[in-house]
Scaffold this motif. Structure first.
Motif, PDB file in Angstrom:
ATOM      1  N   MET A  42       1.300  -1.713   0.169  1.00 47.54           N
ATOM      2  CA  MET A  42      -0.167  -0.188   0.195  1.00 47.54           C
ATOM      3  C   MET A  42       0.228   1.084   0.330  1.00 47.54           C
ATOM      4  O   MET A  42       0.413   2.164  -0.703  1.00 47.54           O
ATOM      5  N   LEU A  43       1.630   0.665   0.696  1.00 41.54           N
ATOM      6  CA  LEU A  43       2.866   2.105   0.236  1.00 41.54           C
ATOM      7  C   LEU A  43       3.202   2.242  -0.723  1.00 41.54           C
ATOM      8  O   LEU A  43       3.682   3.565  -1.151  1.00 41.54           O
ATOM      9  N   THR A  44       3.793   1.585  -1.389  1.00 40.42           N
ATOM     10  CA  THR A  44       4.138   1.628  -2.966  1.00 40.42           C
ATOM     11  C   THR A  44       3.108   2.476  -3.700  1.00 40.42           C
ATOM     12  O   THR A  44       3.643   3.357  -4.453  1.00 40.42           O
ATOM     13  N   ILE A  45       1.967   1.813  -3.696  1.00 42.74           N
ATOM     14  CA  ILE A  45       0.590   2.134  -4.376  1.00 42.74           C
ATOM     15  C   ILE A  45       0.408   3.756  -4.059  1.00 42.74           C
ATOM     16  O   ILE A  45      -0.146   4.967  -5.030  1.00 42.74           O
ATOM     17  N   ALA A  46       0.620   4.169  -2.744  1.00 41.47           N
ATOM     18  CA  ALA A  46       0.153   5.832  -2.139  1.00 41.47           C
ATOM     19  C   ALA A  46       1.328   6.792  -2.834  1.00 41.47           C
ATOM     20  O   ALA A  46       0.667   7.579  -2.814  1.00 41.47           O
ATOM     21  N   SER A  47       2.137   5.508  -2.923  1.00 46.52           N
ATOM     22  CA  SER A  47       3.740   7.278  -2.465  1.00 46.52           C
ATOM     23  C   SER A  47       3.828   7.778  -4.157  1.00 46.52           C
ATOM     24  O   SER A  47       3.770   8.617  -4.509  1.00 46.52           O
ATOM     25  N   ALA A  48       2.728   6.239  -5.059  1.00 42.67           N
ATOM     26  CA  ALA A  48       3.197   7.185  -6.452  1.00 42.67           C
ATOM     27  C   ALA A  48       2.331   8.144  -6.523  1.00 42.67           C
ATOM     28  O   ALA A  48       2.290   8.440  -7.620  1.00 42.67           O
TER      29      ALA A  48
ATOM     30  N   GLU B 273       9.936   4.738  -1.177  1.00 41.25           N
ATOM     31  CA  GLU B 273      10.310   5.409  -2.039  1.00 41.25           C
ATOM     32  C   GLU B 273      10.460   4.898  -3.921  1.00 41.25           C
ATOM     33  O   GLU B 273      10.377   6.371  -4.184  1.00 41.25           O
ATOM     34  N   VAL B 274       9.992   3.573  -3.872  1.00 41.68           N
ATOM     35  CA  VAL B 274      10.071   3.631  -5.354  1.00 41.68           C
ATOM     36  C   VAL B 274       9.190   4.399  -6.358  1.00 41.68           C
ATOM     37  O   VAL B 274       9.309   4.404  -7.155  1.00 41.68           O
ATOM     38  N   GLY B 275       7.582   4.636  -5.234  1.00 47.01           N
ATOM     39  CA  GLY B 275       6.538   5.064  -5.986  1.00 47.01           C
ATOM     40  C   GLY B 275       7.112   6.756  -6.428  1.00 47.01           C
ATOM     41  O   GLY B 275       6.694   6.894  -7.541  1.00 47.01           O
ATOM     42  N   PRO B 276       7.730   7.726  -6.506  1.00 41.58           N
ATOM     43  CA  PRO B 276       8.252   8.773  -6.074  1.00 41.58           C
ATOM     44  C   PRO B 276       9.134   8.784  -7.255  1.00 41.58           C
ATOM     45  O   PRO B 276       9.689   9.822  -7.764  1.00 41.58           O
ATOM     46  N   VAL B 277      10.010   7.392  -7.334  1.00 37.34           N
ATOM     47  CA  VAL B 277      11.088   7.235  -7.391  1.00 37.34           C
ATOM     48  C   VAL B 277      10.324   6.559  -9.423  1.00 37.34           C
ATOM     49  O   VAL B 277      10.489   7.404 -10.984  1.00 37.34           O
ATOM     50  N   ILE B 278       9.465   6.098  -9.614  1.00 35.69           N
ATOM     51  CA  ILE B 278       8.859   6.068 -11.123  1.00 35.69           C
ATOM     52  C   ILE B 278       8.180   6.685 -11.828  1.00 35.69           C
ATOM     53  O   ILE B 278       7.351   7.234 -12.637  1.00 35.69           O
TER      54      ILE B 278
ATOM     55  N   ALA C 238      12.539  11.968   1.076  1.00 36.70           N
ATOM     56  CA  ALA C 238      11.307  12.625   1.816  1.00 36.70           C
ATOM     57  C   ALA C 238      10.423  10.813   2.157  1.00 36.70           C
ATOM     58  O   ALA C 238      10.300  10.585   3.580  1.00 36.70           O
ATOM     59  N   MET C 239      10.402  10.273   0.927  1.00 40.06           N
ATOM     60  CA  MET C 239       9.974   8.734   1.170  1.00 40.06           C
ATOM     61  C   MET C 239      10.089   7.814   1.905  1.00 40.06           C
ATOM     62  O   MET C 239       9.495   7.297   2.495  1.00 40.06           O
ATOM     63  N   ALA C 240      11.195   7.768   1.067  1.00 37.83           N
ATOM     64  CA  ALA C 240      12.091   6.499   2.258  1.00 37.83           C
ATOM     65  C   ALA C 240      12.645   7.664   3.550  1.00 37.83           C
ATOM     66  O   ALA C 240      12.398   6.249   4.231  1.00 37.83           O
ATOM     67  N   ALA C 241      12.913   8.418   3.981  1.00 35.49           N
ATOM     68  CA  ALA C 241      12.306   8.866   5.393  1.00 35.49           C
ATOM     69  C   ALA C 241      11.592   8.434   6.125  1.00 35.49           C
ATOM     70  O   ALA C 241      11.238   7.728   7.415  1.00 35.49           O
ATOM     71  N   TYR C 242      10.401   8.970   5.290  1.00 37.22           N
ATOM     72  CA  TYR C 242       8.549   8.181   5.895  1.00 37.22           C
ATOM     73  C   TYR C 242       8.923   6.935   6.042  1.00 37.22           C
ATOM     74  O   TYR C 242       8.609   6.327   7.373  1.00 37.22           O
ATOM     75  N   GLY C 243       9.832   5.941   4.920  1.00 38.51           N
ATOM     76  CA  GLY C 243       9.082   4.242   5.454  1.00 38.51           C
ATOM     77  C   GLY C 243      10.303   3.799   6.154  1.00 38.51           C
ATOM     78  O   GLY C 243       9.110   3.256   7.095  1.00 38.51           O
ATOM     79  N   LEU C 244      11.466   4.121   7.044  1.00 35.12           N
ATOM     80  CA  LEU C 244      12.186   4.027   7.413  1.00 35.12           C
ATOM     81  C   LEU C 244      11.814   4.270   8.736  1.00 35.12           C
ATOM     82  O   LEU C 244      11.776   3.525   9.507  1.00 35.12           O
TER      83      LEU C 244
ATOM     84  N   ARG D 119      16.662   1.951 -11.520  1.00 32.15           N
ATOM     85  CA  ARG D 119      16.768   2.613 -10.010  1.00 32.15           C
ATOM     86  C   ARG D 119      15.545   2.224  -8.797  1.00 32.15           C
ATOM     87  O   ARG D 119      15.681   2.082  -8.104  1.00 32.15           O
ATOM     88  N   ALA D 120      14.157   2.225 -10.015  1.00 33.19           N
ATOM     89  CA  ALA D 120      13.046   1.311  -8.943  1.00 33.19           C
ATOM     90  C   ALA D 120      14.044  -0.010  -7.870  1.00 33.19           C
ATOM     91  O   ALA D 120      13.980  -0.863  -7.277  1.00 33.19           O
ATOM     92  N   LEU D 121      14.334  -0.530  -9.357  1.00 33.19           N
ATOM     93  CA  LEU D 121      14.620  -2.519  -8.691  1.00 33.19           C
ATOM     94  C   LEU D 121      16.134  -1.921  -8.168  1.00 33.19           C
ATOM     95  O   LEU D 121      16.624  -3.142  -6.972  1.00 33.19           O
ATOM     96  N   ALA D 122      16.800  -1.180  -8.163  1.00 41.12           N
ATOM     97  CA  ALA D 122      18.131  -1.222  -7.539  1.00 41.12           C
ATOM     98  C   ALA D 122      17.680  -1.241  -6.297  1.00 41.12           C
ATOM     99  O   ALA D 122      18.635  -1.308  -4.843  1.00 41.12           O
ATOM    100  N   ILE D 123      16.712  -0.268  -5.928  1.00 47.40           N
ATOM    101  CA  ILE D 123      16.538   0.155  -4.479  1.00 47.40           C
ATOM    102  C   ILE D 123      15.349  -0.875  -3.725  1.00 47.40           C
ATOM    103  O   ILE D 123      16.162  -1.110  -3.166  1.00 47.40           O
ATOM    104  N   LEU D 124      14.552  -2.183  -4.855  1.00 49.97           N
ATOM    105  CA  LEU D 124      14.474  -3.139  -4.012  1.00 49.97           C
ATOM    106  C   LEU D 124      15.113  -4.397  -3.402  1.00 49.97           C
ATOM    107  O   LEU D 124      15.589  -5.172  -2.521  1.00 49.97           O
ATOM    108  N   SER D 125      16.720  -4.567  -4.934  1.00 51.27           N
ATOM    109  CA  SER D 125      17.039  -5.112  -4.734  1.00 51.27           C
ATOM    110  C   SER D 125      18.329  -5.152  -3.369  1.00 51.27           C
ATOM    111  O   SER D 125      18.372  -6.315  -2.928  1.00 51.27           O
TER     112      SER D 125
END
Length: 311
Positions: free
Chosen positions: A37-43, A167-172, A182-188, A117-123
């Motif tokens: 849900m974080l990925t959906i909402a952040s995108a 973080e991957v939401g604003p990336v894509i 900002a989103m990475a800090a939120y999630g962390l 970029r998204a692949l790098a973050i998730l991997s």
């Protein structure tokens, strides 16, 4: 999220009958789906209009599900989300191998999105999670574990995936570096709060609120923040009790009752709650620069949902 759930069920399929059977046991067991849900909402919060967020969200859930399958084997857990764990029904070997299959499917979906970029973050998050689990294993039953050590462990094993999922939401969406940070800090911060809330519930909650047996962390010798704080504040006799319980396995029901009493006596649960609330506040503050929208409100609501479990 309906599209995410449909994709999850589709990608969990296989001609090997045992794979969807085990995957469905965990996937359909009432998980909160917070991370996808974080990925959906952040995108959506940054105006994304494609469908890559659905695949990335499903990938995030598969990473999480694979971790749960592996964790239950490592921890020898019998209960997950109020149901028997896959390992108790199908055995350890099948659980580990199906977890591996889900990891493969997760990376397949990430590649299909086409964002390096998204692949790098998730991997990277996947590697950090595994590192955190090994770190926790090495720290298990060691009363020398400090609060700083423990925070580093949960940042890796729990918060890293929350951070990556957000973080991957604003990336894509192509929202830029500031939005990604900002989103990475939120999630962390949300992930850290989420784990500390679980730590509280293991000693002060119920099986229904926790999704596993209350006291499992204690019985498994897991050094969590309430234990660290109670140990630090305890008398030498109390510290000897903790060493016996956590390091030497003297952790029957009577020991659990005393552990809960000591944690309460030294205010360790309240101190852990305070830290969880502070991380929750930091998560909410990270959204200050995000444009007002239903998605931003959803992200704020997740923080409230997490913290309300201990209020």
């Amino acid at each position: 999220m309906d599209r995410v759930n449909a994709l999850i069920l589709s990608m969990a399929g296989s001609n090997v009958e045992l794979i969807p059977e085990i995957a469905d046991h965990l996937i359909s067991s009432g998980g909160k789906r917070l991370r996808p849900m974080l990925t959906i909402a952040s995108a959506l919060a940054f105006g994304y209009e494609g469908d890559g967020h659905v695949r990335l969200a499903a990938s995030v859930e598969f990473l999480h599900t694979a971790t749960l399958l592996h964790d239950d084997v490592v921890d020898e857990s019998d209960l997950r989300r109020g149901r028997k764990t896959a390992r108790t029904i199908w055995g350890n070997q099948a659980s580990v191998l199906v977890g591996d299959y889900l990891l493969g499917q997760a990376f397949k979906m990430m590649v299909e999105v086409g964002s390096m970029r998204a692949l790098a973050i998730l991997s990277n998050a996947s590697a950090v999670i595994a590192e955190g689990e090994v770190w926790q294993l090495s720290a298990a039953k060691q009363m020398t574990t400090s609060e700083a050590d423990y925070t580093a462990v949960i940042e890796a094993k729990t918060a890293a995936l929350f951070a990556a999922a957000a973080e991957v939401g604003p990336v894509i969406a192509g929202a830029g570096d500031a939005a990604e940070k900002a989103m990475a800090a939120y999630g962390l911060n949300l992930g850290l709060a989420f784990q500390l809330v679980d730590d509280v519930l293991d000693y002060g909650g119920s099986a229904s609120s926790l999704g596993k047996n209350v006291g499992d962390d204690f019985r498994e010798g897991k050094i969590t923040l309430p234990v660290i704080l109670a140990y630090a504040a305890g008398t030498e006799d109390e510290r000897a009790f903790w060493r016996g319980a956590m390091e030497e396995g003297r952790n029957d029901d009577a020991a659990l009752a005393r552990a809960r009493q000591l944690i309460e006596r030294h205010g360790a649960l309240e101190a852990t709650k305070d830290r969880a609330r502070r991380y929750g506040q930091a998560a909410s503050a990270a959204l200050d620069g995000v444009p007002a929208s239903r998605s931003r409100e959803a992200l704020l609501a997740v923080v409230d949902f997490c913290i309300e479990r201990i209020n």
